[in-house]
Motif scaffolding. Structure first.
Motif, short mmCIF file in Angstrom:
data_model
loop_
_atom_site.label_atom_id
_atom_site.label_comp_id
_atom_site.label_asym_id
_atom_site.label_seq_id
_atom_site.Cartn_x
_atom_site.Cartn_y
_atom_site.Cartn_z
N ASP A 1 0.98 -1.19 0.05
CA ASP A 1 0.03 -0.08 0.03
C ASP A 1 0.85 1.18 0.21
OD1 ASP A 1 0.99 -0.09 2.53
OD2 ASP A 1 -0.99 0.16 3.40
N ALA A 2 2.14 1.15 -0.42
CA ALA A 2 2.96 2.34 -0.55
C ALA A 2 2.52 3.15 -1.65
CB ALA A 2 4.42 1.89 -0.66
N SER A 3 2.70 4.40 -1.48
CA SER A 3 2.11 5.30 -2.45
C SER A 3 3.02 5.12 -3.73
CB SER A 3 2.54 6.89 -2.07
OG SER A 3 2.00 7.75 -3.05
N VAL A 4 1.95 5.06 -4.82
CA VAL A 4 2.04 4.92 -6.52
C VAL A 4 1.41 5.79 -7.20
CG1 VAL A 4 2.75 2.43 -5.93
CG2 VAL A 4 0.53 2.95 -6.44
N ASP A 5 1.80 6.04 -8.42
CA ASP A 5 0.99 6.49 -9.26
C ASP A 5 0.12 5.85 -9.86
OD1 ASP A 5 2.41 8.79 -8.50
OD2 ASP A 5 3.98 8.59 -10.17
N TYR A 6 -1.10 6.26 -10.02
CA TYR A 6 -2.12 5.26 -10.66
C TYR A 6 -2.32 4.92 -12.00
CZ TYR A 6 -4.47 9.71 -11.58
OH TYR A 6 -4.76 11.21 -12.18
N PRO A 7 -1.54 5.84 -13.07
CA PRO A 7 -1.32 5.53 -14.34
C PRO A 7 -0.39 4.40 -14.45
CG PRO A 7 -1.31 7.76 -14.23
CD PRO A 7 -1.19 7.51 -12.90
N ASP A 8 0.51 4.17 -13.53
CA ASP A 8 1.35 3.12 -13.63
C ASP A 8 0.66 1.76 -13.68
OD1 ASP A 8 3.36 5.10 -14.14
OD2 ASP A 8 4.07 5.18 -12.11
N TYR A 9 -0.36 1.68 -12.76
CA TYR A 9 -1.03 0.47 -12.82
C TYR A 9 -2.45 0.33 -13.98
CZ TYR A 9 2.32 -0.30 -9.36
OH TYR A 9 3.30 -0.60 -8.54
N ALA A 10 -2.72 1.38 -14.18
CA ALA A 10 -4.18 1.63 -15.08
C ALA A 10 -3.86 1.06 -16.30
CB ALA A 10 -4.87 2.82 -14.86
N VAL A 11 -2.87 1.48 -17.05
CA VAL A 11 -2.25 1.34 -18.26
C VAL A 11 -2.16 -0.26 -18.45
CG1 VAL A 11 -0.63 1.89 -20.03
CG2 VAL A 11 -1.78 3.90 -18.50
N PRO A 12 -1.20 -0.83 -17.65
CA PRO A 12 -1.01 -2.15 -18.00
C PRO A 12 -2.13 -3.09 -18.11
CG PRO A 12 0.64 -1.20 -16.56
CD PRO A 12 -0.17 -0.35 -16.67
N VAL A 13 -3.09 -2.69 -17.02
CA VAL A 13 -4.46 -3.59 -17.13
C VAL A 13 -5.32 -3.20 -18.42
CG1 VAL A 13 -6.87 -3.77 -16.04
CG2 VAL A 13 -4.63 -3.95 -14.46
N THR B 1 -11.08 7.15 -5.85
CA THR B 1 -12.32 7.49 -6.27
C THR B 1 -12.77 6.60 -7.50
OG1 THR B 1 -11.42 8.96 -7.85
CG2 THR B 1 -12.06 9.84 -5.74
N GLY B 2 -11.80 5.96 -8.35
CA GLY B 2 -12.06 5.38 -9.37
C GLY B 2 -11.71 6.35 -10.69
N ILE B 3 -11.80 7.51 -10.45
CA ILE B 3 -11.91 8.54 -11.40
C ILE B 3 -10.55 8.53 -12.30
CG2 ILE B 3 -11.94 11.04 -12.17
CD1 ILE B 3 -14.04 11.26 -9.56
N GLY B 4 -9.46 8.74 -11.68
CA GLY B 4 -8.07 8.81 -12.00
C GLY B 4 -7.66 7.42 -12.86
N MET B 5 -8.18 6.27 -12.30
CA MET B 5 -7.75 5.09 -13.19
C MET B 5 -8.77 5.21 -14.48
SD MET B 5 -5.93 2.82 -11.62
CE MET B 5 -5.04 2.06 -10.29
N ALA B 6 -10.05 5.41 -14.23
CA ALA B 6 -10.75 5.43 -15.61
C ALA B 6 -10.37 6.43 -16.63
CB ALA B 6 -12.13 5.89 -15.21
N VAL B 7 -9.74 7.60 -16.16
CA VAL B 7 -9.22 8.60 -17.06
C VAL B 7 -8.14 7.92 -17.82
CG1 VAL B 7 -8.02 10.74 -17.64
CG2 VAL B 7 -10.07 10.50 -15.82
N ALA B 8 -7.24 7.26 -16.92
CA ALA B 8 -5.90 6.71 -17.51
C ALA B 8 -6.26 5.45 -18.63
CB ALA B 8 -4.71 6.42 -16.36
N ALA B 9 -6.96 4.66 -18.02
CA ALA B 9 -7.24 3.57 -18.58
C ALA B 9 -8.14 3.61 -20.12
CB ALA B 9 -8.08 2.63 -17.93
N ASP B 10 -8.86 4.58 -19.94
CA ASP B 10 -9.73 5.10 -21.28
C ASP B 10 -8.74 5.50 -22.29
OD1 ASP B 10 -12.56 4.46 -21.95
OD2 ASP B 10 -12.45 6.61 -22.44
N LYS B 11 -7.55 6.05 -22.09
CA LYS B 11 -6.81 6.49 -23.14
C LYS B 11 -6.24 5.38 -24.04
CE LYS B 11 -6.58 10.88 -21.89
NZ LYS B 11 -7.13 11.73 -22.75
N VAL B 12 -6.20 4.19 -23.66
CA VAL B 12 -5.69 2.94 -24.41
C VAL B 12 -6.70 2.58 -25.47
CG1 VAL B 12 -4.90 0.52 -24.10
CG2 VAL B 12 -4.31 2.18 -22.45
N ALA B 13 -6.37 2.41 -26.54
CA ALA B 13 -7.36 1.97 -27.64
C ALA B 13 -7.67 0.75 -27.46
CB ALA B 13 -6.37 1.98 -29.03
#
Length: 145
Positions: free
Chosen positions: A38-50, A68-80
């Motif tokens: 649970d150490a601090s990480v940047d959500y895009p680093d985990y959203a994009v691989p999924v 919130t789920g919001i940051g993950m959604a913004v990052a993941a949705d950038k992947v075609a």
């Protein structure tokens, strides 16, 4: 069904519980794509691989958890090829699948109770896309990739 799951620090605790729930109670294959603590990480680093795993067909669906789920959604949705959304209720999860053929659900680990998120995930993983009038709409969205 193959499920890729990840979180950031804000969703780590629920990610751990949801991964076990998806595998043990729902019976799906789960690939935990991190983090391991649970150490601090940047959500895009985990959203994009999924998201990339879903887009490439290595996973059928993705589950992401942050504060919130919001940051993950913004990052993941950038992947075609990905249709990701922050979902906070079971009816929204059902409509996300039925109308949008959503393939990555993004959850709030801080504002939504674990039991509610379990029901959201179950609905997301077991609800079928309705097709029909929604096919053309989803095709228009995917053409933007």
């Amino acid at each position: 069904m193959r499920i890729a799951i990840a979180s950031d620090h804000g969703g780590f605790e629920q990610k751990q519980a949801l991964a076990a729930y998806i595998a043990d109670e729902l019976g799906f294959d789960v690939t935990d794509m991190g983090p391991d603590t649970d150490a601090s990480v940047d959500y895009p680093d985990y959203a994009v691989p999924v998201a990339k795993a879903v887009s490439a067909g290595e996973a059928d669906r993705g589950v992401l958890v942050c504060g919130t789920g919001i940051g993950m959604a913004v990052a993941a949705d950038k992947v075609a090829g990905v249709r990701a959304s922050s979902i906070t209720s079971v009816p929204f999860a059902e409509l996300f699948r039925q109308h949008n053929n959503g393939n990555v659900v993004c959850l709030s680990g801080r504002f939504v109770d674990l039991e509610v998120n379990k029901e959201i995930v179950k609905t997301f993983l077991t609800t079928e896309f309705e097709g029909g009038r929604h096919e053309a709409r989803v095709a228009k969205i995917m053409a933007l990739d």
